[in-house]
Design a protein around this motif. Structure first.
Motif, PDB file in Angstrom:
ATOM      1  N   SER A  86       0.821  -1.198   0.000  1.00  0.00           N
ATOM      2  CA  SER A  86       0.000   0.000   0.000  1.00  0.00           C
ATOM      3  C   SER A  86       0.862   1.258   0.000  1.00  0.00           C
ATOM      4  O   SER A  86       0.565   2.237  -0.682  1.00  0.00           O
ATOM      5  CB  SER A  86      -0.927  -0.046   1.211  1.00  0.00           C
ATOM      6  N   GLN A  87       1.952   1.212   0.764  1.00  0.00           N
ATOM      7  CA  GLN A  87       2.875   2.359   0.721  1.00  0.00           C
ATOM      8  C   GLN A  87       3.420   2.576  -0.683  1.00  0.00           C
ATOM      9  O   GLN A  87       3.691   3.700  -1.087  1.00  0.00           O
ATOM     10  CB  GLN A  87       4.059   2.112   1.656  1.00  0.00           C
ATOM     11  N   LEU A 137      -5.606  -1.888  -3.074  1.00  0.00           N
ATOM     12  CA  LEU A 137      -6.012  -3.077  -2.338  1.00  0.00           C
ATOM     13  C   LEU A 137      -7.414  -3.489  -2.762  1.00  0.00           C
ATOM     14  O   LEU A 137      -8.203  -2.675  -3.226  1.00  0.00           O
ATOM     15  CB  LEU A 137      -5.974  -2.795  -0.834  1.00  0.00           C
ATOM     16  N   ARG A 138      -7.690  -4.756  -2.594  1.00  0.00           N
ATOM     17  CA  ARG A 138      -8.995  -5.294  -2.969  1.00  0.00           C
ATOM     18  C   ARG A 138      -9.481  -6.110  -1.777  1.00  0.00           C
ATOM     19  O   ARG A 138      -8.696  -6.782  -1.104  1.00  0.00           O
ATOM     20  CB  ARG A 138      -8.780  -6.196  -4.190  1.00  0.00           C
ATOM     21  N   TYR A 139     -10.769  -6.052  -1.550  1.00  0.00           N
ATOM     22  CA  TYR A 139     -11.303  -6.846  -0.441  1.00  0.00           C
ATOM     23  C   TYR A 139     -11.556  -8.265  -0.910  1.00  0.00           C
ATOM     24  O   TYR A 139     -12.235  -8.491  -1.906  1.00  0.00           O
ATOM     25  CB  TYR A 139     -12.593  -6.219   0.093  1.00  0.00           C
ATOM     26  N   ASP A 140     -11.019  -9.215  -0.188  1.00  0.00           N
ATOM     27  CA  ASP A 140     -11.217 -10.625  -0.488  1.00  0.00           C
ATOM     28  C   ASP A 140     -12.260 -11.147   0.503  1.00  0.00           C
ATOM     29  O   ASP A 140     -11.974 -11.312   1.689  1.00  0.00           O
ATOM     30  CB  ASP A 140      -9.870 -11.344  -0.325  1.00  0.00           C
ATOM     31  N   ALA A 141     -13.457 -11.363  -0.005  1.00  0.00           N
ATOM     32  CA  ALA A 141     -14.573 -11.662   0.893  1.00  0.00           C
ATOM     33  C   ALA A 141     -14.401 -13.018   1.572  1.00  0.00           C
ATOM     34  O   ALA A 141     -14.849 -13.227   2.693  1.00  0.00           O
ATOM     35  CB  ALA A 141     -15.887 -11.621   0.124  1.00  0.00           C
ATOM     36  N   GLU A 142     -13.764 -13.946   0.886  1.00  0.00           N
ATOM     37  CA  GLU A 142     -13.592 -15.273   1.471  1.00  0.00           C
ATOM     38  C   GLU A 142     -12.633 -15.205   2.661  1.00  0.00           C
ATOM     39  O   GLU A 142     -12.823 -15.825   3.693  1.00  0.00           O
ATOM     40  CB  GLU A 142     -13.039 -16.208   0.399  1.00  0.00           C
ATOM     41  N   GLY A 167      -4.464  -5.639  -4.827  1.00  0.00           N
ATOM     42  CA  GLY A 167      -5.523  -5.669  -5.821  1.00  0.00           C
ATOM     43  C   GLY A 167      -5.080  -5.303  -7.210  1.00  0.00           C
ATOM     44  O   GLY A 167      -5.901  -5.128  -8.106  1.00  0.00           O
ATOM     45  N   GLU A 168      -3.794  -5.149  -7.413  1.00  0.00           N
ATOM     46  CA  GLU A 168      -3.322  -4.847  -8.766  1.00  0.00           C
ATOM     47  C   GLU A 168      -1.874  -5.272  -8.875  1.00  0.00           C
ATOM     48  O   GLU A 168      -1.210  -5.545  -7.882  1.00  0.00           O
ATOM     49  CB  GLU A 168      -3.456  -3.354  -9.070  1.00  0.00           C
ATOM     50  N   GLU A 169      -1.427  -5.361 -10.123  1.00  0.00           N
ATOM     51  CA  GLU A 169      -0.024  -5.675 -10.330  1.00  0.00           C
ATOM     52  C   GLU A 169       0.736  -4.389 -10.546  1.00  0.00           C
ATOM     53  O   GLU A 169       0.308  -3.515 -11.281  1.00  0.00           O
ATOM     54  CB  GLU A 169       0.130  -6.582 -11.554  1.00  0.00           C
ATOM     55  N   LEU A 170       1.866  -4.279  -9.884  1.00  0.00           N
ATOM     56  CA  LEU A 170       2.716  -3.109 -10.088  1.00  0.00           C
ATOM     57  C   LEU A 170       3.940  -3.563 -10.881  1.00  0.00           C
ATOM     58  O   LEU A 170       4.350  -4.718 -10.796  1.00  0.00           O
ATOM     59  CB  LEU A 170       3.155  -2.526  -8.743  1.00  0.00           C
ATOM     60  N   SER A 171       4.510  -2.653 -11.631  1.00  0.00           N
ATOM     61  CA  SER A 171       5.597  -3.076 -12.513  1.00  0.00           C
ATOM     62  C   SER A 171       6.885  -3.379 -11.750  1.00  0.00           C
ATOM     63  O   SER A 171       7.710  -4.145 -12.221  1.00  0.00           O
ATOM     64  CB  SER A 171       5.853  -2.017 -13.575  1.00  0.00           C
ATOM     65  N   THR A 172       7.053  -2.786 -10.594  1.00  0.00           N
ATOM     66  CA  THR A 172       8.316  -3.028  -9.889  1.00  0.00           C
ATOM     67  C   THR A 172       8.118  -3.645  -8.508  1.00  0.00           C
ATOM     68  O   THR A 172       9.090  -3.859  -7.795  1.00  0.00           O
ATOM     69  CB  THR A 172       9.109  -1.716  -9.715  1.00  0.00           C
ATOM     70  N   VAL A 173       6.891  -3.876  -8.123  1.00  0.00           N
ATOM     71  CA  VAL A 173       6.642  -4.463  -6.805  1.00  0.00           C
ATOM     72  C   VAL A 173       5.739  -5.681  -6.976  1.00  0.00           C
ATOM     73  O   VAL A 173       4.655  -5.566  -7.535  1.00  0.00           O
ATOM     74  CB  VAL A 173       5.966  -3.448  -5.858  1.00  0.00           C
ATOM     75  N   THR A 220      -0.297 -12.348  -0.151  1.00  0.00           N
ATOM     76  CA  THR A 220      -1.307 -12.259  -1.221  1.00  0.00           C
ATOM     77  C   THR A 220      -2.653 -12.782  -0.747  1.00  0.00           C
ATOM     78  O   THR A 220      -3.643 -12.668  -1.449  1.00  0.00           O
ATOM     79  CB  THR A 220      -0.913 -13.111  -2.443  1.00  0.00           C
ATOM     80  N   GLY A 221      -2.671 -13.426   0.413  1.00  0.00           N
ATOM     81  CA  GLY A 221      -3.886 -14.075   0.882  1.00  0.00           C
ATOM     82  C   GLY A 221      -3.833 -15.581   0.683  1.00  0.00           C
ATOM     83  O   GLY A 221      -4.698 -16.311   1.140  1.00  0.00           O
ATOM     84  N   GLU A 222      -2.806 -16.036   0.038  1.00  0.00           N
ATOM     85  CA  GLU A 222      -2.605 -17.479  -0.149  1.00  0.00           C
ATOM     86  C   GLU A 222      -2.032 -18.032   1.150  1.00  0.00           C
ATOM     87  O   GLU A 222      -1.003 -17.577   1.611  1.00  0.00           O
ATOM     88  CB  GLU A 222      -1.621 -17.704  -1.304  1.00  0.00           C
TER      89      GLU A 222
END
Ligand SMILES: Cc1cc2nc3c(=O)[nH]c(=O)nc-3n(C[C@H](O)[C@H](O)[C@H](O)COP(=O)(O)OP(=O)(O)OC[C@H]3O[C@@H](n4cnc5c(N)ncnc54)[C@H](O)[C@@H]3O)c2cc1C
Ligand SMILES: [Zn+2]
Lengths: 93, 409, 945
Positions: free
Chosen positions: C375-376, C381-386, C393-399, C406-408
């Motif tokens: 987030s910094q 971010l995306r809410y994962d209801a499960e 919640g998105e892919e960044l090119s350098t991070v 990831t929630g896994e």
């Protein structure tokens, strides 16, 4: 701290640079021909957009050269750098 | 154990405000729900009886600089013009808690502005003398006096930039920013002002040189008058009617430590060493430094500024060595060429401008709210904001407060 | 009674460490944290709560713990550390805190530093995902930095006794770390927390280098180090934090997170208590229950909020005699201090039907990926209801993110992600894939992804704590929403949830959930509150690093400085320079010393060190043209060999600097600037040259440090100079005012300028800095017969003030024009343009009541006006605001005038000459006469000696 690609030296830490505000604000050809309003515009008024901004930097603690950059003021991402005298490149923000 | 440290913080009231849908039209639309926008709405309603007012805020109410500032309140500015409006504001602060019926934690613990060079000393004494003749409480204190007021300041002559003395304004102090904003919001709401959040103004509509409406992310809203209180975004809004402003929007960062037992009884600012510090009511050290050099709307600055600020802080306050940085953040400050604000009419009829407060507009919140409301209600500047026109940049009648305000607050 | 298991844990049982907590002596072992050592003694209660004064215990085992705040008392006082992150050492003294620490009064003796590091791939987190990512990137040849806040790699594996690849996981970890450490270009940093992610791959990390050594910390080794890492690619493998479920009286000591209890067991060999109730919404707590049961804890009951308990795990529990009650929740707890029992009831309606005695409650409400750094980095971010949590919640090119961040939550899958992301990052940094890293396979039985999202159990809202550290309850949250607040940011501020030292690591998500429920909105539509640096708190001293004391800002001294020190000079800070201020003789104060220095100079000869003056060598075909634009007066017409005084203005027409310009050759000038402005003026010149007038052939070089500059001043200066410069014709005819000569002074090549900042006959002797002291001493010797007197900045100020010469920055303040200073003579009427000229035509510049520089003579010649005094028109002060006419810029007693005098900026000052004005000084109004600014030797008779 931004990493600023000096067109002469390559990427360097922001702390080495000095900021110079809006680029392409030419010193008036003949200041005495300007109205007070026009002169004030030159002296004090600047673009201040939220988004891509053509601005000046000087690599003060490096090669000491001034150059121009287009930077997105929302993200601080540098979109382009170019040397003084070169036209502002097209950028996609 | 004695009573726990946080036991005495006042609670917020049970009710603050409603969240109405915007109406189709208002007499006055205020753009920007920061401290200034909310205070303006409050005084419009309270002093001028104008209540068909909406405050439009693109995010959450008072979530901009109002939520991010270090809350230093003082009126010890150099020039008469500044003294006028800041002292007016300070007087309003002194009655504000009662006025708003809200515990804003206004605490007149005094502010020390340190001098570190002989020229600092001359400038400081000059400001103290000017303040006194303007009816503002101010004194010059020597290093021993500094030590007495704030024992943890390092007044040893053996530091890199020794403290040579300070100006002291006893009536200065701090308040709790959220409480102030919410106090204004609640009171304005109670008088009929609509507070509309998540409502970004995207366009300004004019007809024959007069403002007629605002375009927003929640639709068009007609307006008799529009007052801009958008702080860091002022240039963006003014541009919507083709108006250029002499402003640059910069990140300004601040930080807090964790909660600590009281060590710092006042507010200390140092322009030369570039830091200012107070200890908030809960016990956290609140600190800020200079602006980041570049224009930026990202509400984030660069970390070397924080590092410099820490080294400056430890120069002045060696006892802070093992305090911990808990949170940093940044706001967007609208910096003007003379470090003074721009408050008044614009070339567009019915459009009013309040901006350029840069790093120091929190303290002005009540004062400018009152004067700006007057300006809007009468279509004519209040005497206190009359010197702060946009035209001064053309005539050259600047109010240069860099000495008193450069990185200060 | 001990809660230390007989075996197990990564502690050194053979070594005993003694420590003191809240005044009691205890023992522990290397490998313990303060928290684990306390728990081993059955101590749960660490401190109190900040508002209500309720006891607070240990909730988690790591840096996410909201409550175990302590004050270290020895070896050195430090506030607000978590018992769970303080590594135990012998002699540690600490006490628990109620949310507020105390700063040490003594100065911190420790050292701190910072280091820059550049890499291709930075991996944050040395759990399975991070280890695999780092190894994958390292094998591709990328320069890799791996950081982890713990004192050893392993991440989540440190808290379990699982097997990886059919051997203890620690062995697998050790192998990976060993390979990493032996790979060239790879840096593995333990005890290092990445706390801030900034622009362009800039990551700040704090390494705690000696904290864990306590009294044995070696002197001279930086205690903490800030790593300033610039990386091309970042892999965030920061893991996940278990979160609790809120229920009534959930704040009692003894109530902790289930996985943390498991960590205390496996990593430290510590049991959380004797009899525990486990309350969970997912499978992961079952493993904790089973492991603890096997280690001897009586698991009274597993309360599973889900309608059905997981069959396989329930069977395993049954085999161990552990009862599982599904569809049930903890409704409340009992106990005076530590928990003594829990009330349990069905999920809906949540009313207690049984009470179970216990000394420990282990809670699991699911897992929150650690997304702070993502987030910094401005990742959405995306809410994962499960999961009931915000995830990247998105892919960044350098991070990139890998593992449970990831929630896994499955270890095998996390490792696979680590490998994928590690190779992607290396590839993005320009490295071809290296040897494949085999994926570890774990025997873990408990995956957490099978949970029910449950924020709270309805109950007594006032006693249901959302943020244990802030004492913020469900009632507070509901009061906030009831007050009309909708945004999480508002609610956070209203309730103070998430504002304590843990920044809401375990409470933030729950607060968001409760708010969403209360408002009837979807969390998908809510914006989480912003994560701000630092991720965990960082000491001020670490951030200040070495930039303290002398190194806070460089000290600049001149070549002659040692002489000044040896001769008792007191110094003034001017910019970064130390300048001699005055040279007191025994018994002298500032005034007497300065009067003596002034008198000696005006009557015979004095000299000062002027080396700090800025000096800029300006060369090129267009140098004259360029200087004509910079200065208000004409420089191109200056003849070689001559000197001219010049003023510079900003584009706004205000004076920014002044100095002399000497013409060295046809295409070469040497200009001087004020001491404080040297760098600024060089920048200013280069800015114009490079950005506006690049066609001009001009080059500017700072030569400030090259020269030692010695003004030799006074009627005897000619004699002194003649004595040391025998080859120089010093006669007035041969060496005119405002000219210069290259010559030899005291055997050294020198440039001597005849300029004067005092009105006296004076020479400015410039030699290379190397010879500065020698020449200075030669001048002293030559002047001895005349009583030559070294003087400092104060005397220089007096001498120039007597002549009405302004000092930029003292008489000016960015609102003063050359005309205001009475220097219209230095403003060219001939030049078509120069910087600032146009501004002189503005309305404000043409007011007749501008403030202008004048002299002031107190009517009583013994009264010294304080500098900075204001000036008023009347002899009685009206009520404020009082109209002020200006202020005193300089004020001195004058030996030459035999009285005090001042310079001042006064409204319409030039017209007021002869008027009497008043200066408020304390309670008096001091009458003063306005005069011209030149007070001494108006005719200039002394200039030529
Ligand atoms: C770190 C920091 C420290 C500071 N410290 C001090 C201090 O100690 N003392 C002091 O006096 N001052 C201080 N200041 C300055 C002070 O915060 C500001 O001058 C003051 O808050 C500005 O007025 P405001 O409260 O109305 O601004 P804000 O709170 O920024 O209000 C402007 C509002 O306009 C909204 N807005 C913008 N564009 C639009 C749009 N198009 N449509 C709708 N809404 C819009 C924004 O979202 C924002 O909420 C500090 C500032 C910062 C950033
Ligand atoms: Zn460069």
């Amino acid at each position: 701290m931004q990493l600023i690609p000096c067109p002469w030296c390559g990427p360097r830490e922001e702390a080495e640079f000095h900021y110079g505000g809006q680029a392409h604000v030419a010193y008036p050809e003949d200041p005495s021909a300007l109205t007070d309003e026009e002169w004030a515009q030159y002296v004090f008024f600047r673009e201040n957009p939220s988004g891509p901004f053509a601005e000046r930097w000087s690599h003060n603690a490096g090669c000491r050269r001034w150059f121009n950059a287009v930077r997105d003021t929302r993200t601080h991402d540098l979109l382009a750098v170019y040397r003084v005298g070169e036209p502002m490149p097209e950028v996609i923000a | 154990m004695t009573s726990p440290p946080g036991a005495h913080l006042p609670e917020h009231p049970d009710f603050l405000w409603d969240n109405p849908e915007p109406k189709a039209s208002y007499d006055v639309v205020i753009v920007g729900g920061g401290g200034h926008g909310l205070a303006t709405a409050y005084y419009l309603a309270k002093v001028h009886g104008i209540t068909n007012v909406a405050v439009l805020e693109k995010g959450w109410l008072a979530g901009g600089n109002m939520a991010r500032n270090t809350t230093i309140i003082r009126s010890n500015y150099l020039w008469d013009e500044s003294s006028g409006i800041y002292e007016h504001s300070l007087k309003l602060w002194e009655g504000l808690e009662e006025d708003l019926g809200y515990p804003i934690l206004f605490d007149q613990r005094g502010v020390l502005n340190l001098a570190h060079s002989l020229q600092d000393v001359r400038d400081s004494v000059r400001r103290v003398n000017a303040n006194r003749l303007n009816g503002i409480d101010a004194e010059w204190v020597d290093p021993a006096g500094v030590k007495e007021i704030c024992p943890i300041v390092n007044t040893s002559p053996d530091v890199r930039y020794p403290v040579l003395g300070a100006t002291y304004q006893p009536r200065a102090g701090i308040a709790k920013h959220d409480y102030v904003a919410w106090g204004y919001a609640r009171a304005a709401h109670a008088m009929g002002v609509d507070l509309i959040q998540n409502c970004e103004v995207t366009g300004l509509e004019t007809s024959q040189g007069r403002i007629t409406a605002v375009e927003t992310s929640r639709g068009r809203i007609a307006a008799g008058k529009v007052a801009l209180c958008a702080a860091g975004h002022s240039s963006v809004l003014a541009k919507m009617v083709g108006l250029r402003l002499p402003l640059a929007s910069h990140p300004l960062q601040a930080l807090v430590s964790e909660l600590l037992e009281p060590v710092h009884p006042t507010v200390v600012m140092s322009n030369a060493v570039h830091v200012y510090v107070s200890q908030a009511h809960k016990g956290e050290l609140v600190m800020g430094a200079g602006i980041d050099s570049y224009n930026g709307y990202g509400q984030r600055g660069s970390f070397h500024i924080i590092e410099q600020q820490m080294s400056a802080a430890l120069e002045l306050f060696p006892v802070f060595a093992r305090a911990h940085l808990l949170r940093t953040w940044a706001g967007i400050v609208d910096v003007s060429p003379d470090a003074s604000p721009i408050v008044g009419l614009t070339p567009v009829g019915g459009l009013y401008l309040n901006c350029g407060w840069g790093t120091g507009g929190f303290k002005a919140t009540p004062g400018v709210g009152d004067c700006f409301a007057h300006t809007i209600a009468h279509d004519k500047p209040h005497p206190f904001n009359e010197p702060f026109t946009l035209e001064r940049f053309t005539t050259g009648a600047l109010v240069d407060e860099h000495g008193a305000a450069a990185v200060a607050h | 009674m001990t809660f230390r298991t007989p075996t197990g844990g990564a502690i050194d049982r053979d070594t005993l460490l003694h420590f003191t907590f809240n005044g009691q002596s205890y023992t522990g072992h290397p490998g313990d944290t303060l928290a684990s050592a306390l728990l081993a003694h059955g101590v749960h209660e660490v401190g109190g709560s900040v508002k209500l004064g309720r006891p607070r215990g240990i909730v988690a085992a790591g840096s996410e713990d909201p409550t175990s705040l302590v004050q270290i008392e020895a070896p050195f006082s430090e506030p607000m550390l978590l018992a769970t992150t303080v590594e135990l050492y012998d002699g540690l003294v600490a006490r628990g805190l109620a949310g507020q620490g105390k700063l040490a009064a003594e100065p911190d003796p420790a050292r701190y530093d910072a280091k820059h590091e550049h890499c291709d791939v930075l991996v944050v987190g040395a759990g399975p995902a991070g280890l695999v990512a780092a190894l994958t990137a390292a094998r591709s040849g990328a320069r890799v930095v791996l950081v982890d806040e713990q004192n050893q790699a392993g991440g989540a594996l440190l808290g379990v006794d699982e097997y990886v690849d059919e051997r203890p996981s620690a062995e697998w970890v050790a192998d990976v770390v060993a390979e990493l450490k032996s790979t060239p270009g790879v840096l593995v940093l333990e005890r290092t927390t990445a706390f801030g992610m900034y622009q362009d791959g800039f990551v700040l990390a704090l390494e705690k280098r000696t904290d864990h050594l306590g009294f044995a910390a070696p002197e001279g080794v930086a205690r903490q180090r800030v790593w300033r890492i610039r990386t091309r690619q970042t892999v965030l493998a920061t893991g996940a934090h278990e979160r609790p479920v809120v229920f009534a009286d959930n704040d009692r000591p003894g109530i902790m997170l289930a996985s943390s209890a498991r960590t205390f067991l496996h990593r430290y060999g510590v049991l959380p208590g004797s009899r525990a109730v486990v309350f969970t919404t997912n499978d992961s707590a079952y493993c904790a229950a089973i492991d603890l049961a096997e280690s001897g804890v009586d698991i009274a009951l597993i309360v599973d909020a889900r309608h059905e308990a997981p069959a396989r795990l329930a069977t395993e529990c049954a085999a161990r005699g552990i009862e599982v009650r599904a569809g049930h929740v903890v409704v409340g707890t009992e106990g005076a201090g530590r928990v003594t029992g829990v009330r349990i009831g069905p999920l809906a309606p949540a009313s207690p039907d049984i009470t179970v005695a216990c000394d420990t409650v282990l809670v699991s409400g699911g897992w929150n990926p650690v997304v702070s750094l993502f987030s910094q980095a401005r990742g959405k971010l995306r809410y994962d209801a499960e999961l009931g949590a915000f995830v990247p919640g998105e892919e960044l090119s350098t991070v990139r993110v890998a593992g449970s961040a990831t929630g896994e939550l499955d270890l095998n899958a996390c490792a696979r992600q680590g490998r994928d992301v590690g190779s992607e990052a290396a590839a993005a940094a320009g490295f071809a894939p290296g040897g494949q890293v085999p994926l570890p396979v774990s025997d873990s039985r408990c995956t957490a992804r099978s949970g029910l999202v449950l924020w709270r159990v309805p109950g007594d809202d006032d006693a249901s704590f959302v943020d244990l550290q802030r004492d913020s309850t469900v009632a507070d949250v509901l009061r906030a929403t009831g007050a009309g607040l909708r945004s999480l940011e508002h609610i956070k501020r209203y309730t103070t949830i998430g504002t304590a030292h843990d920044q809401g690591k375990t409470s933030g998500m729950i607060a968001a959930g409760i708010v969403a429920e209360a408002l009837g909105v979807e969390l998908e539509d809510q914006r989480p509150t912003t994560f701000r640096p630092p991720y965990t708190s960082v000491s001020f001293a670490a951030l200040a690093g070495r930039d303290r004391g002398e190194l806070h800002d460089p000290v600049r001294v001149t070549a002659i400085h040692p002489w000044h020190v040896a001769h008792g000079a007191l110094f003034e800070d001017v910019g970064q320079w130390k300048r001699p201020w005055y040279y007191p003789k025994p018994g002298e104060d500032l005034h007497t010393a300065v009067l003596r220095e002034c008198r000696a100079t005006r009557e015979s000869v004095g000299m000062m060190d002027g080396s700090t003056l800025g000096k800029i060598d300006v060369q090129g075909r267009d140098a004259g043209k360029f200087l004509d634009m910079l200065y208000t007066n004409m420089m191109s017409t200056l003849k070689v060999g001559k000197i001219r005084y010049g003023v510079m203005c900003g584009v706004d027409g205000m004076v920014i600097d002044d100095g002399t310009v000497i013409r060295v050759g046809d295409e070469r000038y040497l200009i001087t600037t004020t001491t404080g402005n040297a760098a600024k003026i060089l920048d200013w010149m280069e800015e114009w040259l490079q950005t506006e007038w690049p066609h001009l052939d001009v080059h500017c070089t700072s030569v400030t440090e090259h020269w030692a500059t010695i003004p030799l001043v006074g009627p005897r200066s000619r004699d002194v100079l003649a004595a040391v410069a025998p080859s120089l014709d010093v006669s007035n005819e041969a060496f005119e005012f405002m000219t210069w000569h290259d010559t030899v002074v005291a055997g050294v090549p020198a440039r001597v300028c005849r300029i004067s900042f005092s009105g006296e006959l004076a020479y400015e002797i410039n030699v290379t800095a190397w010879h500065g002291i020698a020449v200075w001493e030669a001048l002293m010797a030559a002047g001895e017969q005349y009583g030559i007197t070294p003087y400092g900045t104060e005397t220089m100020h007096v001498l120039r003030a007597e002549k009405g010469y302004p000092i930029i920055g003292q008489e000016t303040d960015a609102t003063v024009t050359p005309q205001d200073l009475g220097m219209s003579w230095a403003v060219s009427k001939k030049k078509p343009d120069f910087i600032g000229k146009r501004s002189f035509a503005r309305a404000e510049n043409n007011r007749t009541d501008r403030k202008q520089l004048v002299g002031l003579l107190p009517v009583d010649p013994s009264v010294l006006l304080p500098e900075g005094s204001q000036i008023v028109e009347t002899d009685r002060l009206p009520e404020p605001p009082v109209r002020m006419l200006g202020h005193v810029t300089s004020s001195y007693p004058s030996a030459a005038l035999g009285r005090t005098f001042a310079l001042a900026l006064v409204r319409s000052g030039h017209e007021r000459i002869g008027e009497t004005l008043f200066v408020p000084v304390e309670d008096a109004l001091v009458p003063v006469t306005v005069t011209e600014s030149v007070l001494y030797d108006k005719e200039g008779a002394r200039r030529d000696g």
